[in-house]
Motif scaffolding. Structure first.
Motif, mmCIF file in Angstrom:
data_model
loop_
_atom_site.group_PDB
_atom_site.id
_atom_site.type_symbol
_atom_site.label_atom_id
_atom_site.label_comp_id
_atom_site.label_asym_id
_atom_site.label_seq_id
_atom_site.Cartn_x
_atom_site.Cartn_y
_atom_site.Cartn_z
ATOM 1 N N ARG A 108 -2.843 8.760 4.717
ATOM 2 C CA ARG A 108 -3.803 7.680 4.964
ATOM 3 C C ARG A 108 -3.414 6.439 4.183
ATOM 4 O O ARG A 108 -2.810 6.525 3.123
ATOM 5 N N VAL A 109 -3.799 5.299 4.735
ATOM 6 C CA VAL A 109 -3.598 4.004 4.085
ATOM 7 C C VAL A 109 -4.965 3.355 3.931
ATOM 8 O O VAL A 109 -5.790 3.412 4.837
ATOM 9 N N THR A 110 -5.229 2.729 2.785
ATOM 10 C CA THR A 110 -6.499 2.041 2.563
ATOM 11 C C THR A 110 -6.291 0.545 2.732
ATOM 12 O O THR A 110 -5.395 -0.037 2.124
ATOM 13 N N VAL A 170 0.855 -1.184 0.000
ATOM 14 C CA VAL A 170 0.000 0.000 0.000
ATOM 15 C C VAL A 170 0.892 1.235 0.000
ATOM 16 O O VAL A 170 2.079 1.148 0.294
ATOM 17 N N HIS A 171 0.322 2.363 -0.339
ATOM 18 C CA HIS A 171 1.061 3.619 -0.258
ATOM 19 C C HIS A 171 0.274 4.594 0.607
ATOM 20 O O HIS A 171 -0.932 4.469 0.781
ATOM 21 N N ILE A 172 0.980 5.553 1.144
ATOM 22 C CA ILE A 172 0.359 6.584 1.965
ATOM 23 C C ILE A 172 -0.016 7.736 1.038
ATOM 24 O O ILE A 172 0.817 8.210 0.269
#
Length: 77
Positions: free
Chosen positions: A16-18, A9-11
């Motif tokens: 935020r992270v999903t 994931v990326h910020i």
């Protein structure tokens, strides 16, 4: 503990992270100095009632609760 999902994931710009397919709405987050982040699922529940300690504290502070039969009786006071 067995790994059920493994993905990158990326910020985003708002930091935020999903989470994909998250099973819970709320998580407790623990962030460590080495960059590891642990998410523990939390389920918020409504308490069954007011504890005895809270009731004693309310009595000491002079808090009073007024019970009404209906909304109309509230406005008659």
């Amino acid at each position: 503990m067995e790994v059920t999902k493994d993905y990158t994931v990326h910020i985003d710009s708002k930091k935020r992270v999903t989470l994909r397919g998250a099973q819970y709405q709320y998580y407790n987050v623990k962030e460590y100095q080495n960059g590891c982040i642990i998410l523990e699922p939390r389920e918020l529940t409504v308490p069954e009632g007011i504890s005895q300690e809270t009731m004693r504290d309310m009595d000491r502070r002079g808090c009073h609760v007024i019970c009404f039969d209906s909304v109309a009786s509230f406005f008659e006071i």
